[in-house]
Design a protein around this motif. Structure first.
Motif, PDB file in Angstrom:
ATOM      1  N   THR A 244       0.628  -0.863   0.194  1.00 44.80           N
ATOM      2  CA  THR A 244      -0.377   0.400   0.217  1.00 44.80           C
ATOM      3  C   THR A 244       0.844   1.245   0.086  1.00 44.80           C
ATOM      4  O   THR A 244       0.237   2.110  -0.524  1.00 44.80           O
ATOM      5  CB  THR A 244      -0.661  -0.065   1.443  1.00 44.80           C
ATOM      6  OG1 THR A 244      -0.897  -1.182   1.489  1.00 44.80           O
ATOM      7  CG2 THR A 244      -1.747   1.404   1.075  1.00 44.80           C
ATOM      8  N   LEU A 245       1.817   1.198   0.930  1.00 43.47           N
ATOM      9  CA  LEU A 245       3.017   2.410   0.983  1.00 43.47           C
ATOM     10  C   LEU A 245       2.665   2.778  -0.013  1.00 43.47           C
ATOM     11  O   LEU A 245       3.413   3.630  -1.066  1.00 43.47           O
ATOM     12  CB  LEU A 245       4.066   2.168   1.686  1.00 43.47           C
ATOM     13  CG  LEU A 245       5.046   3.449   1.506  1.00 43.47           C
ATOM     14  CD1 LEU A 245       4.267   4.291   2.476  1.00 43.47           C
ATOM     15  CD2 LEU A 245       5.726   2.813   2.617  1.00 43.47           C
ATOM     16  N   PHE A 246       3.804   1.470  -1.349  1.00 43.30           N
ATOM     17  CA  PHE A 246       4.294   2.337  -2.497  1.00 43.30           C
ATOM     18  C   PHE A 246       3.545   2.491  -3.407  1.00 43.30           C
ATOM     19  O   PHE A 246       3.656   3.467  -3.933  1.00 43.30           O
ATOM     20  CB  PHE A 246       5.047   0.590  -3.019  1.00 43.30           C
ATOM     21  CG  PHE A 246       6.069   0.072  -2.445  1.00 43.30           C
ATOM     22  CD1 PHE A 246       6.838   0.736  -1.480  1.00 43.30           C
ATOM     23  CD2 PHE A 246       6.985  -0.911  -2.888  1.00 43.30           C
ATOM     24  CE1 PHE A 246       8.058   0.715  -0.823  1.00 43.30           C
ATOM     25  CE2 PHE A 246       8.006  -1.819  -2.205  1.00 43.30           C
ATOM     26  CZ  PHE A 246       8.817  -0.270  -0.698  1.00 43.30           C
ATOM     27  N   VAL A 247       1.866   1.911  -3.468  1.00 46.17           N
ATOM     28  CA  VAL A 247       1.061   2.443  -4.629  1.00 46.17           C
ATOM     29  C   VAL A 247       0.759   3.717  -4.054  1.00 46.17           C
ATOM     30  O   VAL A 247       1.297   4.872  -4.685  1.00 46.17           O
ATOM     31  CB  VAL A 247      -0.186   1.576  -4.639  1.00 46.17           C
ATOM     32  CG1 VAL A 247      -1.020   2.811  -5.026  1.00 46.17           C
ATOM     33  CG2 VAL A 247       0.147   0.157  -4.729  1.00 46.17           C
ATOM     34  N   GLY A 248       0.547   4.284  -3.072  1.00 47.68           N
ATOM     35  CA  GLY A 248       0.593   5.419  -2.181  1.00 47.68           C
ATOM     36  C   GLY A 248       1.584   6.689  -2.872  1.00 47.68           C
ATOM     37  O   GLY A 248       1.576   7.759  -3.151  1.00 47.68           O
ATOM     38  N   LEU A 249       2.815   6.262  -2.118  1.00 49.24           N
ATOM     39  CA  LEU A 249       3.978   6.951  -2.459  1.00 49.24           C
ATOM     40  C   LEU A 249       4.005   7.079  -4.320  1.00 49.24           C
ATOM     41  O   LEU A 249       4.485   8.130  -5.491  1.00 49.24           O
ATOM     42  CB  LEU A 249       5.369   6.236  -2.873  1.00 49.24           C
ATOM     43  CG  LEU A 249       5.761   6.429  -1.278  1.00 49.24           C
ATOM     44  CD1 LEU A 249       7.041   5.419  -0.628  1.00 49.24           C
ATOM     45  CD2 LEU A 249       5.862   7.734  -0.381  1.00 49.24           C
ATOM     46  N   ALA A 250       3.471   6.298  -5.221  1.00 45.10           N
ATOM     47  CA  ALA A 250       3.640   6.768  -7.134  1.00 45.10           C
ATOM     48  C   ALA A 250       2.651   7.514  -7.014  1.00 45.10           C
ATOM     49  O   ALA A 250       2.705   8.333  -8.187  1.00 45.10           O
ATOM     50  CB  ALA A 250       2.834   5.032  -7.556  1.00 45.10           C
ATOM     51  N   MET A 251       1.726   7.324  -6.303  1.00 43.14           N
ATOM     52  CA  MET A 251       0.288   8.724  -6.692  1.00 43.14           C
ATOM     53  C   MET A 251       0.830   9.611  -5.909  1.00 43.14           C
ATOM     54  O   MET A 251       0.760  10.679  -7.394  1.00 43.14           O
ATOM     55  CB  MET A 251      -0.628   7.809  -5.904  1.00 43.14           C
ATOM     56  CG  MET A 251      -1.775   6.637  -6.171  1.00 43.14           C
ATOM     57  SD  MET A 251      -1.983   6.930  -7.795  1.00 43.14           S
ATOM     58  CE  MET A 251      -3.612   8.008  -7.341  1.00 43.14           C
TER      59      MET A 251
END
Lengths: 93, 93, 93, 93, 93, 93, 93, 93, 93, 93, 93, 93, 93, 93
Positions: G54-61
């Motif tokens: 979830t962190l990596f998806v969020g950082l990408a956004m």
């Protein structure tokens, strides 16, 4: 722009700003005082007499600063010594 | 720009700003007072009479500072002594 | 720029700013009041009648400051005494 | 710059600013109201009817201040009395 | 600078600012609403239907203020009555 | 400075500012949403499906306001009707 | 100052400001997301897979909004249509 | 001031501001990330491998926005296309 | 603008600003003092004598700073040595 | 003012501002990191090795952004390509 | 504007600002000190002698900074060496 | 104003601002670090050796950013290459 | 404006601002120190000797920064080397 | 304005601002350090030796940044190399 106009404009501008901004502080302070009074009442309903009396003294003190601002505005609009001097000077010419 | 125009512009600008900004403080303060009143009511429903009465006195005090601002605006638009003086002066010429 | 244009511009600018900025305070205050009303309701569902009634009185008081701003804007756009004076003056020439 | 252009520019600028900045307050206030509604729902799911109804009344009140701003913008763009006057004046020449 | 250029520049500047700044409020408010929805979900997973429905209604209300800003920007770029008037006036000459 | 240059400069400046400042709000809001999602996940790992789905819907809503800003910037740089009009006008001369 | 210089200066200034200020929001948002991820990990080490994903998806956004700003800066420096038009125009003379 | 000087000044000013202000956000964000990493470590020393790895990935993402700013500054000082064009133009004269 | 007018304008402007802004601090401080007094009363009703006495001494100290501001305003309006000097100088000519 | 002077002034001003303001962020971030390190140490003295190592890596990352600012300042004072170009140009005349 | 007028205006402006803004800090600090004194009294009524004594010493220290500001204002209005020099110079001519 | 004066003024202004504002961040950061060190000491007196050592390393790192600012100020006052160049140029004339 | 007047005005303005704004920080800091001293006294009345001694040393350190500001103001008003130089220069003519 | 006057004015202005604003940060930081020292003393009276020693080292570090600012002010007033150069140059003429 002649002197009359400049002084009139300055008086109008400052009368508005003094009341407009000078009422922010007292309004927020009264909001805070009323808010804590309500919290205090809900926690200690028995002390409502003391709380209400202290609240009213405090609101009167805070309102006094708002009234200083309003008084300065009214002096600038209706009893402005600089304006009166210039009017007298113009009339005397 | 003649004197008439300058004074008209200053009155318009300050009338708007005084009401526009001067209403922020009272609005936020009333919001705070109402909010704590609601919290107090939910914690001590039995003291609702005292709480409501204190709230209304407090809102009246806070609203008074908003009314000072509105009064200054209305004076500047409809009962402006500087404008009246300049109109009289212009008419008398 | 003649007087007519200057007064028109000042009225447009101030009408927009008074409503645009003057609505921030009331909006935030109403948001706060509604938020605490919802918290209060979830803590004390039994007192929903008192809470709702106090909330509506409070919202009305807060909305009144937003309406002061809107009224000043409407006066400046549709019932501006300075504009009317200058129109009359121009027409009379 | 002739009068027409100046009034057009002032109307464009203020129409944008009134909506652009005037929507911040309501947006943040609605965000706060919705947020507390969600918290209240998760704490007291049984009171969801009362909470939802109070939330919608509150959102309507807050949205009304955003609509005041949008209305002033639309009046300035599509029903601007100052613009109409100047157009009429130009056409009549 | 002729009238055409000035109005074009004002429209470009305001279209950008209205969207650029007007989207801050809604974005932050939506962030807050989503955040509390997630907190609420983790505390009361059983009420996920009610929470999700209330969240979507709230997001729609908040998004509406962002859309007011975007609409004003699009009107200023693609359906600007002041620009159309000046174009017509220039073409008619 | 001729019209072409002025409109080009205004478009460049506003395109940059709209994206530069308009991305702050969405970025902070997404940061907040992601942060609470992570907190929620660590408190209620079982509800990860619902939390993740709600998070993605929320991020999409927030990202939409960032995209409004980016779209306005791209329109101002690559599909600017005012620029096209002035180019056409210049070419036609 | 000729047109070429003005457009070059505007592009330089805005390219720097867009990246310089536009990176604040994403940086702070990423800092917040990473911080809560670390807190979540220390509280629920077992859910590290879900949290990290979830962190990596969020950082990408969030990073995407920083990249919008960087893209606008690069377009203004290396693929600026207004600059190209003026260069072409100058060369054709 | 000739074109060369103006572009040089703009490049110097923006190179400094982009790095000077653009590094605030990343610095604060990294400070926050490191701070929570330390808190997490003191609460869950066993998960130090996961925490340290996540921290380094996060720091790299945040540092990337600081590097965008530094890259734009370096491009403006040492590989500025506008400056190169004007130098070439001056040399060719 | 002659010397008389300039000094009059400066005195008007500063008299208003000194009172308008200088009353904010004392108002907020008194609001805070009253608020904590009410909290203290609701927690320890028995110590009301000591609390009230300390509150009044404190309010007097804080009010004194508001009075400094009001005094400076009144000196500037009604006992301004610079104005008196210039009036005397003008009269003596 | 000749080109030499303008570029010198711009370099001096920006060199100071870049370091002066650019050091605020890193300083505050380092203060935060050190503060939490101390809190962590007092809570978990056994993990002092891991905490100290992570702290030093983090401080190095944060210090790097302060060093970017210092480097840009030094480049602008002692290795400024624009200044060198103008000196060369002046010398060659 | 002759020297006399300029110095008079500067003295008036700064005398007001020094007192107006310089009283904010002390007022807020005194409000804080009084507030905590009241809280301390309600928690430890037995230590009222020590608390009151420490409070009065502290208020005296804080008031001293407000008095520095008031003293500077009074010096600028009634014992201004620059004004005296210019008056002497003018009289001696 | 000749070149010499302009560069001197710029150096004086920036030397002061760089130190004056650049010391705020480090001062506040050191205050925070010392404060948490004291809190940590009172909670874990046994770890005073580790806490003190970490505090001193941290203070040294933070002080280094204040020293960068002071160094830039000193370079601008006592070893300013732009000033030296202009002095040399003036002397050589 | 001759040199004498300019230097006098600058000295007056800066003397007021230095004291007016420079006293805010110390006043707030002393308020904080006194406030925590009162809290500490009410929690640990037995340690009143140590607390009072530490408080007075701390207040002396903080007051010293207020005194730096007051000293700079007094130097600028009563022992200004630039003013003395210009007076001497004028007298010598 | 001749060179002498400009440099004198710049030195006066910056000397005051550097001390006036540069003392805010250290004052607030010292207030914080003293405040936590008092809290720490009331919680752990036994560790008063260590706490007092650490406090004094910390205050010395923080005071050093205030002294940097004071030193820069004193250099600008009493040992200003730019002023000395211009005096020498004027005397040599």
């Amino acid at each position: 722009m002649d002197s009359l106009t400049i002084i009139a404009v300055a008086s109008i501008v400052i009368a508005g700003i003094t009341t407009g901004f000078g009422c922010m502080g007292p309004a927020l302070a009264e909001g805070r005082a009323v808010a804590t009074a309500l919290t205090a009442l809900s926690q200690q309903p028995d002390a409502s007499a003391t709380i209400t009396r202290t609240l009213f003294v405090g609101l009167a003190m805070i309102e006094s600063t708002a009234i200083y601002c309003f008084v300065v505005s009214m002096i600038l609009i209706f009893a402005n010594p600089f304006w009166n001097h210039v009017i007298a000077q113009t009339a005397g010419k």
